[in-house]
Scaffold this motif. Structure first.
Motif, short mmCIF file in Angstrom:
data_model
loop_
_atom_site.label_atom_id
_atom_site.label_comp_id
_atom_site.label_asym_id
_atom_site.label_seq_id
_atom_site.Cartn_x
_atom_site.Cartn_y
_atom_site.Cartn_z
N LYS A 1 1.01 -0.86 0.17
CA LYS A 1 0.28 -0.11 0.18
C LYS A 1 1.57 0.84 -0.02
O LYS A 1 0.33 2.61 -0.86
CB LYS A 1 -1.09 -0.02 1.22
CG LYS A 1 -1.92 1.27 1.81
CD LYS A 1 -0.88 2.20 2.44
CE LYS A 1 -1.62 1.58 3.68
NZ LYS A 1 -0.47 2.86 4.65
N ASN A 2 2.06 1.13 0.98
CA ASN A 2 2.85 2.39 0.81
C ASN A 2 3.53 2.35 -0.38
O ASN A 2 3.88 3.59 -1.07
CB ASN A 2 4.08 1.73 2.19
CG ASN A 2 3.25 2.11 3.41
OD1 ASN A 2 2.33 2.74 3.81
ND2 ASN A 2 3.94 1.72 4.24
N PRO B 1 -6.22 8.98 -4.38
CA PRO B 1 -6.34 9.33 -3.79
C PRO B 1 -6.15 8.25 -2.80
O PRO B 1 -5.89 6.79 -2.37
CB PRO B 1 -7.97 9.21 -3.46
CG PRO B 1 -8.38 9.48 -4.53
CD PRO B 1 -7.22 8.87 -5.44
N LYS B 2 -4.93 8.21 -1.51
CA LYS B 2 -4.58 6.92 -0.40
C LYS B 2 -6.11 6.51 0.45
O LYS B 2 -5.37 5.83 0.01
CB LYS B 2 -3.77 7.77 0.39
CG LYS B 2 -2.28 8.44 -0.64
CD LYS B 2 -1.61 8.85 1.54
CE LYS B 2 -0.02 9.86 1.24
NZ LYS B 2 -0.59 10.50 -0.59
N GLU B 3 -6.40 6.82 0.48
CA GLU B 3 -8.02 6.36 0.76
C GLU B 3 -8.65 5.36 -0.15
O GLU B 3 -8.81 3.76 0.78
CB GLU B 3 -9.46 7.33 1.67
CG GLU B 3 -8.65 8.87 2.34
CD GLU B 3 -8.07 9.35 1.29
OE1 GLU B 3 -8.90 9.79 0.64
OE2 GLU B 3 -6.67 9.32 1.06
N ILE C 1 -6.24 3.67 -2.50
CA ILE C 1 -5.27 2.64 -2.10
C ILE C 1 -5.84 1.67 -1.13
O ILE C 1 -6.23 0.69 -1.13
CB ILE C 1 -4.31 3.82 -2.30
CG1 ILE C 1 -4.15 4.17 -3.26
CG2 ILE C 1 -3.27 2.05 -1.82
CD1 ILE C 1 -2.58 4.50 -3.96
N VAL C 2 -5.86 2.48 0.33
CA VAL C 2 -6.08 1.53 1.40
C VAL C 2 -6.91 0.47 1.00
O VAL C 2 -7.01 -0.53 1.62
CB VAL C 2 -6.62 2.43 2.46
CG1 VAL C 2 -6.11 1.63 3.84
CG2 VAL C 2 -4.95 3.32 2.77
N ALA D 1 1.47 3.83 -2.39
CA ALA D 1 0.75 5.06 -2.47
C ALA D 1 1.73 6.90 -2.94
O ALA D 1 1.96 7.72 -3.56
CB ALA D 1 0.26 5.89 -0.65
N ARG D 2 3.00 6.12 -3.27
CA ARG D 2 4.54 7.01 -3.38
C ARG D 2 4.16 6.64 -5.29
O ARG D 2 4.83 7.59 -5.67
CB ARG D 2 5.12 6.25 -3.05
CG ARG D 2 6.71 7.57 -2.64
CD ARG D 2 7.70 6.39 -2.08
NE ARG D 2 7.25 7.14 -1.21
CZ ARG D 2 8.61 8.01 -0.22
NH1 ARG D 2 9.28 8.68 -0.74
NH2 ARG D 2 8.73 8.04 0.50
N PRO E 1 0.51 9.12 -7.53
CA PRO E 1 0.18 9.66 -7.00
C PRO E 1 -0.81 10.57 -6.93
O PRO E 1 -1.57 11.04 -5.65
CB PRO E 1 1.22 11.10 -7.09
CG PRO E 1 2.01 10.28 -8.40
CD PRO E 1 2.29 8.85 -8.42
#
Ligand code: ACO
Length: 162
Positions: free
Chosen positions: A22-23, A33-35, A37-38, A26-27, A30
């Motif tokens: 997931k990290n 949205p991070k949420e 991805i999680v 996220a990188r 870009p």
């Protein structure tokens, strides 16, 4: 180098790898949205094929198998920055195809590829031409602009990994 495929199954070690993946997403993605991805990486109906080196995840592909329709939707694909262009992305996709065919029973993949990743997907056998009938996938995969829909047929017999 190991290639392992897990969903969020409650096993600590798998969870740690999924968080690492997931990290990386996220990188490397870009614009996502991070949420979001999680949510997909941790969603129990998604699976992630991961590249593990020295017990650390260095990349992976998160996908959702639609087994009744026999296709999978690739949601995210990335290799960590300092390990790109070493061939891991190709080996990762080959392990995914083998697993999707032999374990999930899939015949095709669909993905919305980022414009800058189209070249990678073409090298992995994806085409912009979609041969699957629309009623097989329409309503299953979410429309997403900022990407181009691509398809890959999984060969029924080819050994993708050694
Ligand atoms: N554009 C064109 N060609 C590419 C790209 C690219 N962005 N990335 C790799 N290639 C080519 C390589 O040159 C290589 O070609 P060759 O076989 O002729 O030498 C081939 O594709 C495979 O290269 P690998 O080394 O196996 O690829 P890598 O390990 O770098 O992984 C990946 C490719 C996953 C695209 C990686 O570069 C990455 O994480 N990029 C940033 C994140 C990204 O764009 N992900 C895809 C977004 S779309 C989605 O997730 C659905």
């Amino acid at each position: 180098l190991r290639f392992l495929c897990y969903a969020n199954d409650g096993i600590d070690e798998h969870m740690i790898w999924l968080i690492g993946l997931k990290n990386i997403f996220a990188r490397q993605l870009p614009n996502m949205p991070k949420e979001y991805i999680v949510r997909l990486v941790m969603d129990r109906s998604h699976k992630s094929m991961m590249v593990i080196r020295h017990n650390n995840v260095v990349g992976g592909i998160t996908y959702r198998p639609y087994t009744s329709q026999r296709f999978g939707e690739i949601a995210f694909c990335a290799i960590t920055a300092d390990e790109q262009v070493k061939g891991y992305g190709t080996r990762l996709m080959n392990h995914l195809k083998q697993h999707a065919r032999d374990v999930d029973g899939l015949t095709h993949f669909l993905t919305y590829a980022d414009n800058n990743a189209v070249g990678y997907f073409i090298k992995q056998g994806f085409t912009k031409e979609i041969t699957l009938e629309k009623d097989i996938w329409q309503g299953y995969i979410k429309d997403y602009d900022g990407g181009i829909l691509m398809e890959c047929k999984i060969d029924p017999k080819l050994p993708y990994t050694d």
